[in-house]
Scaffold this motif. Structure first.
Motif, mmCIF file in Angstrom:
data_model
loop_
_atom_site.group_PDB
_atom_site.id
_atom_site.type_symbol
_atom_site.label_atom_id
_atom_site.label_comp_id
_atom_site.label_asym_id
_atom_site.label_seq_id
_atom_site.Cartn_x
_atom_site.Cartn_y
_atom_site.Cartn_z
ATOM 1 N N LEU A 53 -3.727 1.007 -21.305
ATOM 2 C CA LEU A 53 -5.158 1.103 -21.048
ATOM 3 C C LEU A 53 -5.662 2.433 -21.590
ATOM 4 O O LEU A 53 -5.131 3.490 -21.243
ATOM 5 C CB LEU A 53 -5.442 1.016 -19.542
ATOM 6 C CG LEU A 53 -6.878 1.257 -19.119
ATOM 7 C CD1 LEU A 53 -7.744 0.082 -19.551
ATOM 8 C CD2 LEU A 53 -6.950 1.443 -17.627
ATOM 9 N N ILE A 54 -6.658 2.358 -22.445
ATOM 10 C CA ILE A 54 -7.285 3.565 -22.962
ATOM 11 C C ILE A 54 -8.659 3.649 -22.321
ATOM 12 O O ILE A 54 -9.505 2.781 -22.538
ATOM 13 C CB ILE A 54 -7.413 3.516 -24.495
ATOM 14 C CG1 ILE A 54 -6.034 3.371 -25.132
ATOM 15 C CG2 ILE A 54 -8.112 4.763 -25.011
ATOM 16 C CD1 ILE A 54 -6.080 3.172 -26.615
ATOM 17 N N SER A 55 -8.872 4.674 -21.519
ATOM 18 C CA SER A 55 -10.158 4.816 -20.849
ATOM 19 C C SER A 55 -10.746 6.182 -21.156
ATOM 20 O O SER A 55 -10.039 7.108 -21.553
ATOM 21 C CB SER A 55 -9.995 4.638 -19.334
ATOM 22 O OG SER A 55 -9.204 5.676 -18.812
ATOM 23 N N GLY A 56 -12.033 6.286 -20.985
ATOM 24 C CA GLY A 56 -12.700 7.553 -21.221
ATOM 25 C C GLY A 56 -14.197 7.371 -21.308
ATOM 26 O O GLY A 56 -14.709 6.257 -21.196
ATOM 27 N N LEU A 57 -14.872 8.459 -21.538
ATOM 28 C CA LEU A 57 -16.315 8.433 -21.663
ATOM 29 C C LEU A 57 -16.745 7.657 -22.900
ATOM 30 O O LEU A 57 -15.950 7.447 -23.829
ATOM 31 C CB LEU A 57 -16.854 9.861 -21.748
ATOM 32 C CG LEU A 57 -16.599 10.748 -20.536
ATOM 33 C CD1 LEU A 57 -17.023 12.173 -20.829
ATOM 34 C CD2 LEU A 57 -17.318 10.206 -19.327
ATOM 35 N N ARG A 58 -18.007 7.277 -22.911
ATOM 36 C CA ARG A 58 -18.551 6.568 -24.057
ATOM 37 C C ARG A 58 -18.551 7.466 -25.288
ATOM 38 O O ARG A 58 -18.738 8.680 -25.195
ATOM 39 C CB ARG A 58 -19.988 6.132 -23.771
ATOM 40 C CG ARG A 58 -20.092 5.107 -22.677
ATOM 41 C CD ARG A 58 -21.514 4.779 -22.359
ATOM 42 N NE ARG A 58 -22.164 4.212 -23.527
ATOM 43 C CZ ARG A 58 -23.464 4.166 -23.717
ATOM 44 N NH1 ARG A 58 -24.272 4.675 -22.818
ATOM 45 N NH2 ARG A 58 -23.978 3.628 -24.802
ATOM 46 N N THR A 60 -16.242 8.541 -27.339
ATOM 47 C CA THR A 60 -15.247 9.606 -27.459
ATOM 48 C C THR A 60 -14.100 9.243 -28.389
ATOM 49 O O THR A 60 -13.168 10.031 -28.541
ATOM 50 C CB THR A 60 -14.675 9.973 -26.074
ATOM 51 O OG1 THR A 60 -14.127 8.812 -25.465
ATOM 52 C CG2 THR A 60 -15.743 10.577 -25.198
ATOM 53 N N LYS A 62 -12.305 5.970 -28.467
ATOM 54 C CA LYS A 62 -11.310 4.990 -28.007
ATOM 55 C C LYS A 62 -11.141 3.859 -29.025
ATOM 56 O O LYS A 62 -10.019 3.493 -29.368
ATOM 57 C CB LYS A 62 -11.719 4.416 -26.647
ATOM 58 C CG LYS A 62 -11.802 5.453 -25.537
ATOM 59 C CD LYS A 62 -12.273 4.864 -24.232
ATOM 60 C CE LYS A 62 -13.658 4.291 -24.298
ATOM 61 N NZ LYS A 62 -14.741 5.275 -24.409
ATOM 62 N N THR A 63 -12.239 3.340 -29.521
ATOM 63 C CA THR A 63 -12.178 2.252 -30.499
ATOM 64 C C THR A 63 -11.562 2.729 -31.801
ATOM 65 O O THR A 63 -10.790 2.005 -32.438
ATOM 66 C CB THR A 63 -13.586 1.681 -30.735
ATOM 67 O OG1 THR A 63 -14.111 1.232 -29.489
ATOM 68 C CG2 THR A 63 -13.542 0.521 -31.706
#
Length: 73
Positions: A53-58, A60, A62-63
């Protein structure tokens, strides 16, 4: 009998992902963040076989990291 033809699905996918057809995204994503290497370590590990799972703020990156890992594959 299919409700939607495969060719119709591919046509829609191509409209939403034009970068996939011409490879134009490659020039944009040459820079590798530290998180990219961390994800690769987990993803390509022979021992660890779970979902990542890669999570974080918009906005930043991830994609971008996922696209870079997909390119490596």
């Amino acid at each position: 009998m299919d409700i939607v033809k495969d060719s119709d699905i591919l046509q829609v996918i191509r409209k939403f992902n034009p970068w996939h057809l011409d490879g134009s995204y490659k020039a944009k994503y040459q820079y590798r963040r530290i998180a990219y290497y961390e994800v690769c370590d987990w993803f390509f590990s022979k021992v660890f076989k779970r979902a990542i799972l890669i999570s974080g703020l918009r906005r930043t990156g991830k994609t971008v990291i996922l696209m870079q890992v997909a390119e490596k594959l």
